[in-house]
Scaffold this motif. Structure first.
Motif, PDB file in Angstrom:
ATOM      1  N   ASN A  12       0.827  -1.215   0.000  1.00  8.86           N
ATOM      2  CA  ASN A  12       0.000   0.000   0.000  1.00  8.86           C
ATOM      3  C   ASN A  12       0.862   1.266   0.000  1.00  8.86           C
ATOM      4  O   ASN A  12       0.669   2.172   0.805  1.00  8.86           O
ATOM      5  N   GLY A  13       1.800   1.308  -0.933  1.00 10.24           N
ATOM      6  CA  GLY A  13       2.729   2.440  -0.981  1.00 10.24           C
ATOM      7  C   GLY A  13       2.622   3.269  -2.238  1.00 10.24           C
ATOM      8  O   GLY A  13       3.597   3.912  -2.635  1.00 10.24           O
ATOM      9  N   ASP A  14       1.440   3.254  -2.870  1.00  6.62           N
ATOM     10  CA  ASP A  14       1.333   3.900  -4.181  1.00  6.62           C
ATOM     11  C   ASP A  14       1.583   5.408  -4.156  1.00  6.62           C
ATOM     12  O   ASP A  14       1.923   6.003  -5.172  1.00  6.62           O
ATOM     13  N   LEU A  15       1.462   6.034  -2.988  1.00  6.98           N
ATOM     14  CA  LEU A  15       1.617   7.483  -2.916  1.00  6.98           C
ATOM     15  C   LEU A  15       3.035   7.929  -3.270  1.00  6.98           C
ATOM     16  O   LEU A  15       3.228   8.970  -3.905  1.00  6.98           O
ATOM     17  N   TYR A  16       4.046   7.137  -2.875  1.00  5.46           N
ATOM     18  CA  TYR A  16       5.437   7.527  -3.068  1.00  5.46           C
ATOM     19  C   TYR A  16       6.236   6.537  -3.911  1.00  5.46           C
ATOM     20  O   TYR A  16       7.402   6.799  -4.231  1.00  5.46           O
ATOM     21  N   LEU A  17       5.651   5.420  -4.260  1.00  8.33           N
ATOM     22  CA  LEU A  17       6.384   4.318  -4.885  1.00  8.33           C
ATOM     23  C   LEU A  17       7.029   4.701  -6.212  1.00  8.33           C
ATOM     24  O   LEU A  17       8.173   4.323  -6.492  1.00  8.33           O
ATOM     25  N   GLU A  18       6.324   5.433  -7.038  1.00  8.43           N
ATOM     26  CA  GLU A  18       6.838   5.756  -8.370  1.00  8.43           C
ATOM     27  C   GLU A  18       8.137   6.553  -8.285  1.00  8.43           C
ATOM     28  O   GLU A  18       9.090   6.297  -9.033  1.00  8.43           O
ATOM     29  N   GLU A  19       8.202   7.509  -7.353  1.00 13.78           N
ATOM     30  CA  GLU A  19       9.422   8.299  -7.184  1.00 13.78           C
ATOM     31  C   GLU A  19      10.596   7.419  -6.770  1.00 13.78           C
ATOM     32  O   GLU A  19      11.724   7.591  -7.253  1.00 13.78           O
ATOM     33  N   TYR A 123      19.568  12.001   3.920  1.00 17.22           N
ATOM     34  CA  TYR A 123      18.821  13.230   4.121  1.00 17.22           C
ATOM     35  C   TYR A 123      17.483  12.851   4.752  1.00 17.22           C
ATOM     36  O   TYR A 123      16.862  11.850   4.360  1.00 17.22           O
ATOM     37  N   VAL A 124      17.033  13.616   5.723  1.00 19.66           N
ATOM     38  CA  VAL A 124      15.709  13.395   6.295  1.00 19.66           C
ATOM     39  C   VAL A 124      14.777  14.448   5.708  1.00 19.66           C
ATOM     40  O   VAL A 124      15.018  15.653   5.829  1.00 19.66           O
ATOM     41  N   VAL A 125      13.726  13.970   5.023  1.00 18.49           N
ATOM     42  CA  VAL A 125      12.845  14.867   4.286  1.00 18.49           C
ATOM     43  C   VAL A 125      11.393  14.622   4.682  1.00 18.49           C
ATOM     44  O   VAL A 125      11.042  13.584   5.249  1.00 18.49           O
ATOM     45  N   GLY A 126      10.563  15.577   4.340  1.00 19.07           N
ATOM     46  CA  GLY A 126       9.140  15.459   4.613  1.00 19.07           C
ATOM     47  C   GLY A 126       8.396  14.763   3.479  1.00 19.07           C
ATOM     48  O   GLY A 126       8.993  14.231   2.544  1.00 19.07           O
ATOM     49  N   GLU A 127       7.066  14.795   3.564  1.00 16.83           N
ATOM     50  CA  GLU A 127       6.236  14.082   2.602  1.00 16.83           C
ATOM     51  C   GLU A 127       6.497  14.519   1.172  1.00 16.83           C
ATOM     52  O   GLU A 127       6.415  13.709   0.238  1.00 16.83           O
ATOM     53  N   ASN A 128       6.819  15.791   0.982  1.00 16.80           N
ATOM     54  CA  ASN A 128       7.050  16.328  -0.359  1.00 16.80           C
ATOM     55  C   ASN A 128       8.534  16.515  -0.651  1.00 16.80           C
ATOM     56  O   ASN A 128       8.912  17.342  -1.481  1.00 16.80           O
ATOM     57  N   LEU A 129       9.369  15.751   0.034  1.00 20.16           N
ATOM     58  CA  LEU A 129      10.822  15.764  -0.129  1.00 20.16           C
ATOM     59  C   LEU A 129      11.465  17.069   0.332  1.00 20.16           C
ATOM     60  O   LEU A 129      12.597  17.370  -0.046  1.00 20.16           O
ATOM     61  N   GLU A 130      10.762  17.829   1.157  1.00 16.92           N
ATOM     62  CA  GLU A 130      11.350  19.050   1.694  1.00 16.92           C
ATOM     63  C   GLU A 130      12.359  18.687   2.788  1.00 16.92           C
ATOM     64  O   GLU A 130      12.115  17.796   3.607  1.00 16.92           O
ATOM     65  N   TYR A 213      15.423  10.098   3.048  1.00 14.58           N
ATOM     66  CA  TYR A 213      14.586   9.260   3.920  1.00 14.58           C
ATOM     67  C   TYR A 213      13.327  10.040   4.276  1.00 14.58           C
ATOM     68  O   TYR A 213      13.389  11.030   4.997  1.00 14.58           O
ATOM     69  N   ARG A 214      12.221   9.584   3.751  1.00 19.19           N
ATOM     70  CA  ARG A 214      10.983  10.357   3.842  1.00 19.19           C
ATOM     71  C   ARG A 214      10.223  10.064   5.136  1.00 19.19           C
ATOM     72  O   ARG A 214       9.963   8.913   5.477  1.00 19.19           O
ATOM     73  N   ILE A 215       9.866  11.130   5.848  1.00 17.43           N
ATOM     74  CA  ILE A 215       9.047  11.030   7.047  1.00 17.43           C
ATOM     75  C   ILE A 215       7.607  11.381   6.687  1.00 17.43           C
ATOM     76  O   ILE A 215       7.331  12.444   6.127  1.00 17.43           O
ATOM     77  N   HIS A 216       6.699  10.472   6.990  1.00 15.66           N
ATOM     78  CA  HIS A 216       5.285  10.740   6.722  1.00 15.66           C
ATOM     79  C   HIS A 216       4.443   9.933   7.700  1.00 15.66           C
ATOM     80  O   HIS A 216       4.937   9.053   8.400  1.00 15.66           O
ATOM     81  N   ARG A 217       3.178  10.213   7.745  1.00 14.51           N
ATOM     82  CA  ARG A 217       2.305   9.615   8.775  1.00 14.51           C
ATOM     83  C   ARG A 217       2.082   8.121   8.582  1.00 14.51           C
ATOM     84  O   ARG A 217       1.599   7.440   9.499  1.00 14.51           O
ATOM     85  N   ASN A 218       2.430   7.581   7.411  1.00 13.06           N
ATOM     86  CA  ASN A 218       2.174   6.171   7.147  1.00 13.06           C
ATOM     87  C   ASN A 218       3.419   5.306   7.248  1.00 13.06           C
ATOM     88  O   ASN A 218       3.382   4.143   6.834  1.00 13.06           O
ATOM     89  N   ASN A 219       4.542   5.838   7.785  1.00 10.31           N
ATOM     90  CA  ASN A 219       5.744   5.021   7.939  1.00 10.31           C
ATOM     91  C   ASN A 219       5.422   3.748   8.710  1.00 10.31           C
ATOM     92  O   ASN A 219       4.818   3.801   9.788  1.00 10.31           O
ATOM     93  N   THR A 220       5.838   2.591   8.149  1.00 11.95           N
ATOM     94  CA  THR A 220       5.629   1.327   8.858  1.00 11.95           C
ATOM     95  C   THR A 220       6.506   1.245  10.080  1.00 11.95           C
ATOM     96  O   THR A 220       6.110   0.816  11.153  1.00 11.95           O
ATOM     97  N   ILE A 221       7.756   1.672   9.908  1.00 13.15           N
ATOM     98  CA  ILE A 221       8.710   1.692  11.009  1.00 13.15           C
ATOM     99  C   ILE A 221       9.752   2.732  10.670  1.00 13.15           C
ATOM    100  O   ILE A 221       9.948   3.076   9.513  1.00 13.15           O
ATOM    101  N   GLY A 222      10.411   3.263  11.673  1.00 12.62           N
ATOM    102  CA  GLY A 222      11.429   4.271  11.392  1.00 12.62           C
ATOM    103  C   GLY A 222      11.276   5.459  12.300  1.00 12.62           C
ATOM    104  O   GLY A 222      10.726   5.359  13.394  1.00 12.62           O
ATOM    105  N   LEU A 223      11.760   6.610  11.872  1.00  9.14           N
ATOM    106  CA  LEU A 223      11.742   7.791  12.726  1.00  9.14           C
ATOM    107  C   LEU A 223      10.343   8.225  13.078  1.00  9.14           C
ATOM    108  O   LEU A 223      10.111   8.822  14.120  1.00  9.14           O
TER     109      LEU A 223
END
Length: 318
Positions: A12-19, A123-130, A213-223
């Protein structure tokens, strides 16, 4: 030149998978194979994977879809076993790789034949790679003392205290897979594999940031998930459960009989210290002082935890 396998596990990773997938095919040194294993996604992940394979016939892309949901740990184990080349790159579904990642990692392994596991900064980035202003090592709070131990090959001491390896940055030699798989119950793949790797070979790190390394609300595990949060206990029962569980995991490692004599002695002492912390958590305040103070004096709290801070925590928690 060492040949490379990239394993991508999706759910269920279609939001970011293509990138992420696109970042794999614009590498300065192309991967020799890309293995994608989908764990029964219910979104558009599988469609994106099929499209990716179809649009890039010049790459060796192998795709698989599990009949049943295995969970991310078993899925990574499955994907790793499917790899056929010397270096196996673990790849999450929601990050983006720097274009020089593969060539820099291959160079590290080529220069050190004893290197069995490598992890890198990011690099630690947000949902939009910021850019969020910190790198991965800083977010994990890897201390100077830990880095010094890692630099002189004392990874085992660091990893016993806590995991500092992030799976999304991890690369291993394929020939150790028979020694590290399957992942035992209770362990995470990026916790177990480096632990065993430092006992049978050598673990190292690359301070260069080689992924975003993208931080978002749906991370399975990580920061932003459950695997990297500092745990603060407020109840005795939680303390006992945590340290008892950690001790049981390490006893399982102990029973593998792969540690050297020095590492085995350190592991035995570390497990004993965990058992002590379980027992002292059951004592009333007035009976905690002397045993905790004695363990501070003999150096146990400094060797196996965080010194006076851990001792104070063991004394204060209800």
């Amino acid at each position: 030149m060492l040949r490379t396998s990239v394993i991508v596990c999706t759910y269920n990773g279609d939001l970011y998978l293509e990138e992420q997938l696109n970042s794999l095919i614009i590498q300065e040194s192309s991967p020799d194979e890309i293995i994608i294993v989908d764990d029964c996604s219910t979104d558009n992940s599988w469609d994106l994977i099929c499209c990716f394979e179809k649009l890039n016939p010049e790459f060796n892309i192998r795709i698989f879809r599990n009949e049943d949901n295995l969970g991310y740990i078993k899925n990574f184990s499955l994907a790793a076993n499917l790899a056929t080349h010397e270096l196996v790159f673990f790849c999450d579904q929601d990050d983006v790789w720097s274009s020089d990642k593969i060539c820099k990692v291959v160079q590290k392994f080529s220069e050190d034949s004893k290197l069995t596991c490598l992890h890198t900064n990011a690099y630690v980035v947000g949902e939009n790679l910021e850019d969020l202003g910190k790198d991965l090592f800083a977010m994990l709070k890897i201390s100077r003392h830990e880095l010094k131990l890692m630099d002189v090959g004392r990874y085992f001491e660091v990893l016993l205290r806590r995991n500092v390896v992030t799976g999304a940055t991890m690369v291993i030699r394929r020939d150790i897979l028979s020694r590290v798989l399957p992942i035992p119950t209770g362990w995470i793949h990026d916790e177990w594999i480096p632990m065993v790797s430092c006992l049978i070979g050598r673990v190292s790190y690359e301070k260069t940031r080689l992924i975003s390394y993208r931080i978002h609300r749906n991370n399975t595990i990580g920061l932003n998930g459950g695997g990297r949060k500092l745990i603060f206990f407020t109840r005795r029962q939680l303390i006992r459960e945590f340290y008892s569980f950690k001790a049981s995991k390490l006893i399982g490692l102990q029973q593998r009989n792969i540690a050297s004599d020095a590492e085995r002695n350190y592991l035995d002492a570390f497990i004993s210290h965990l058992h002590f912390r379980v027992l002292v958590s059951e004592l009333p305040y007035r009976k905690k002082v002397i045993p905790i103070f004695n363990k501070v004096l003999d150096g146990s709290y400094s060797r196996f935890s965080r010194g006076w801070l851990s001792a104070l925590r063991d004394f204060l928690f209800l």
